[in-house]
Each structure stands twice: as structure tokens, then as C-alpha cells.
Write a protein that holds these residues in place. Structure first.
Motif, short mmCIF file in Angstrom:
data_model
loop_
_atom_site.label_atom_id
_atom_site.label_comp_id
_atom_site.label_asym_id
_atom_site.label_seq_id
_atom_site.Cartn_x
_atom_site.Cartn_y
_atom_site.Cartn_z
N ASN A 36 0.84 -1.20 0.00
CA ASN A 36 0.00 0.00 0.00
C ASN A 36 0.87 1.25 0.00
O ASN A 36 1.35 1.69 1.05
CB ASN A 36 -0.92 -0.01 1.22
CG ASN A 36 -1.83 1.21 1.25
OD1 ASN A 36 -2.01 1.89 0.24
ND2 ASN A 36 -2.38 1.51 2.41
N GLN A 39 -0.12 4.40 2.22
CA GLN A 39 -0.08 4.32 3.68
C GLN A 39 0.38 5.63 4.31
O GLN A 39 -0.15 6.05 5.34
CB GLN A 39 0.84 3.19 4.11
CG GLN A 39 0.66 2.78 5.57
CD GLN A 39 -0.68 2.12 5.82
OE1 GLN A 39 -0.97 1.06 5.29
NE2 GLN A 39 -1.51 2.75 6.63
N THR A 98 -3.02 2.34 -5.49
CA THR A 98 -2.59 2.88 -4.21
C THR A 98 -1.74 4.14 -4.40
O THR A 98 -1.82 5.06 -3.58
CB THR A 98 -1.79 1.84 -3.40
OG1 THR A 98 -0.59 1.47 -4.10
CG2 THR A 98 -2.63 0.60 -3.16
N TRP A 192 -6.99 -4.01 6.48
CA TRP A 192 -6.75 -2.62 6.06
C TRP A 192 -7.04 -1.64 7.18
O TRP A 192 -6.35 -0.64 7.34
CB TRP A 192 -7.58 -2.30 4.81
CG TRP A 192 -6.89 -2.65 3.55
CD1 TRP A 192 -6.71 -3.89 3.02
CD2 TRP A 192 -6.25 -1.75 2.64
NE1 TRP A 192 -6.00 -3.82 1.85
CE2 TRP A 192 -5.71 -2.52 1.58
CE3 TRP A 192 -6.09 -0.36 2.60
CZ2 TRP A 192 -5.02 -1.96 0.52
CZ3 TRP A 192 -5.40 0.20 1.54
CH2 TRP A 192 -4.87 -0.59 0.52
#
Length: 293
Positions: A36, A39, A98, A192
Motif C-alpha cells: 500500500n 499508507q 494505491t 486494512w
């Protein structure tokens, strides 16, 4: 010796910032098999939420708890309504998604709160301690302790709990997990959400040291990804140790290796990555992937 100890202490403090974000990346990877790249942006957004709630006169710890709840819901919603549409397909597509999400979240933060630096209050006192000739800030020591606690909790989650084992099973083979009766969709949302919570903790720990801006975690994300590669995406302990190693070696190289200095110290983690990938491609603490054919 005093200078050496100070460099090591400062490196551990900086490495703890990288480690906080690296742990969130590991959690998403262990739960979904994806990296990801958003993030860091999610961590920044959570820090802004905590800052905004704190500005309403709410105690800091309550504001952080509100941001943590917001982060869990944000991570779950992103997985359910965005990432799930690309899971099971080409992994490269999900990675691009992402990256696009990172850009979107950064833009939203800038649109709402502008690019001006915001002062974020610290959870820990601003005093310093002098130990063995090194000056250690209580804030850095507190950050270090929090990261160690997060590492232990995450390692225990993956190894010693049914939830952690279920998350790993879903990441490895979602079809078989579904046939075994595991609620795959719900577990992906939980993975998640928990990763977003770790990101929120990272954001509120980093913001007092760097000042709160939309791009606050950009450089930390690069180092966090380097720590994930060095430590191994299958090992929370490994990525934390790798992040500390990066922080310490970067500081030592800047001072004790003349041709590197402060200008080229950013190359240190990438040299480490190059060496480790040749010797041990799965990372220092990672496990080899065994695939049946």
C-alpha cells in the motif's frame, strides 16, 4: 565515544519513524498480499484529523483516539469500495491504484488545511536526558518504546492469534480460505483497518517532530519501503530492526565516511538493499516462499 553514542541514539530515533510506517505496510501485505503506497497519505490524514479535533479543545489523547477510530473506518472503507475491485487481478494495477490514492489523499489534505506547517502537540514531554554522554529526548525515547510495543503486538497477532492466522491465510490463498469458511471480505477490511490504525499512530508520533504538512510522510515512506525490503515483508520484527539499522548506519556513514557525508547519506539504505537482495532476496528476517507446481 560520546559522538558515536549520540549518532546511534539519533539513528534509532529516526529509524523508529520509518519503522512505524513500515509496520503498517507489513500488516496490509500480510492481510492482502499488496503493497500500500498510500499508507503515508492515510497516516497524514489521520494526523490532521487528530489536530483538528484537538483544536476544538478536546484533550490530546482523546483526539488521537478519535483519529484512530477514523483511521480504522477509513482503511476498511478504502478496501471495501476501492481496493476490492482490483484484488485478484493484476497486482501491478492495484499498486498503481494505491499510488493514485496517495496523490488524492495528499491533495485533499492540502485543499482542506493548505500546505502551511502546523504545530502538532507531542504526547511526551520535551525534556532531555543525558546518558553515557548522549543527549536523549524524552519524546524520542517515548517514540522508541511505542514502536517496540507495536512490533510486539503485531508479531503476536500474526503468530499467536486466530485473527492473525486467518489474515495470513486469506493473503496466501483467498479462494481456499473462502472454501474453509473464513469470511474473506470481512478479514480484508479488518486488515486494512488495522494497518490504517498503525499508520495513524505513526502520523501522530511523527507530526510533532517534522511539523504537520500534507507531504510530511513522503520521505519516511521511501525509507519505510526500504526497511520492508531489508527486513522482509513477512516479519514485523525484521522491518523494525531494518528501520533502526538504516537510521543508525545513515548517521554513522554521514560522519565517518568522508565521501558520503550528509549529502549522499540517502544512498545508504539503497546500497544495503542492493547487497541484501543479492545475498538473501527474501530479506534479513523474511521467509522463503514455497510454491507448489
Amino acid at each position: 565515544m560520546g559522538t558515536f553514542i549520540q549518532l546511534v541514539v539519533d539513528g534509532l530515533s529516526t529509524g523508529s519513524i520509518y519503522a512505524a510506517l513500515a509496520l503498517a505496510i507489513v500488516l496490509v501485505n500480510q492481510a492482502t498480499g499488496l503493497i500500500n503506497f498510500a499508507q503515508g497519505g492515510m497516516a497524514v490524514l489521520s494526523a490532521y484529523v487528530a489536530w483538528a479535533v484537538y483544536g476544538w479543545g478536546v484533550p490530546l489523547i482523546v483526539a488521537i483516539l478519535v483519529a484512530i477510530v477514523f483511521s480504522f473506518l477509513l482503511g476498511a472503507v478504502i478496501e471495501r469500495y476501492l481496493i476490492r475491485r482490483f484484488e485478484g487481478g493484476d497486482p501491478d494495477t492495484a499498486v498503481v491504484v494505491t499510488i493514485g490514492l496517495l496523490t488524492l489523499i495528499t491533495g485533499i489534505c492540502a485543499w482542506i488545511w493548505t500546505y502551511n506547517n502546523r504545530l502538532f502537540p507531542s504526547l511526551f514531554p520535551l525534556e532531555t536526558l543525558q546518558i553515557a554522554g548522549a543527549v536523549i529526548s524524552v519524546r524520542s525515547l517515548g517514540t522508541f518504546i511505542v514502536i517496540v510495543a507495536m512490533m510486539g503486538v503485531l508479531q503476536a497477532l500474526f503468530i499467536g492469534t486466530k485473527l492473525g492466522l486467518a489474515l495470513r491465510a486469506v493473503a496466501i490463498n483467498p479462494q481456499s480460505s473462502a472454501f474453509s469458511g473464513l469470511p474473506v471480505g470481512r478479514l480484508l477490511m479488518v486488515g486494512w483497518g488495522l494497518a490504517a490504525v498503525l499508520g495513524a499512530v505513526a502520523g501522530v508520533l511523527v507530526a510533532p517532530q517534522l511539523t504537520l504538512t500534507p507531504g510530511m510522510m513522503d520521505s519516511a515512506l521511501v525509507y519505510a519501503l526500504a526497511a520492508c525490503i531489508l527486513g522482509g515483508l513477512s516479519s514485523p520484527v525484521g522491518v523494525v530492526v531494518a528501520a533502526w539499522l538504516i537510521g543508525v548506519l545513515e548517521n554513522l556513514a554521514a560522519v565517518y565516511v568522508p565521501f558520503i557525508g550528509h549529502d549522499l547519506k540517502i544512498a545508504v539504505p539503497f546500497i544495503l538493499i542492493f547487497v541484501v537482495l543479492i545475498i538473501r532476496p527474501q530479506g534479513l528476517f523474511g521467509r522463503k516462499a514455497v510454491v507448489r507446481v
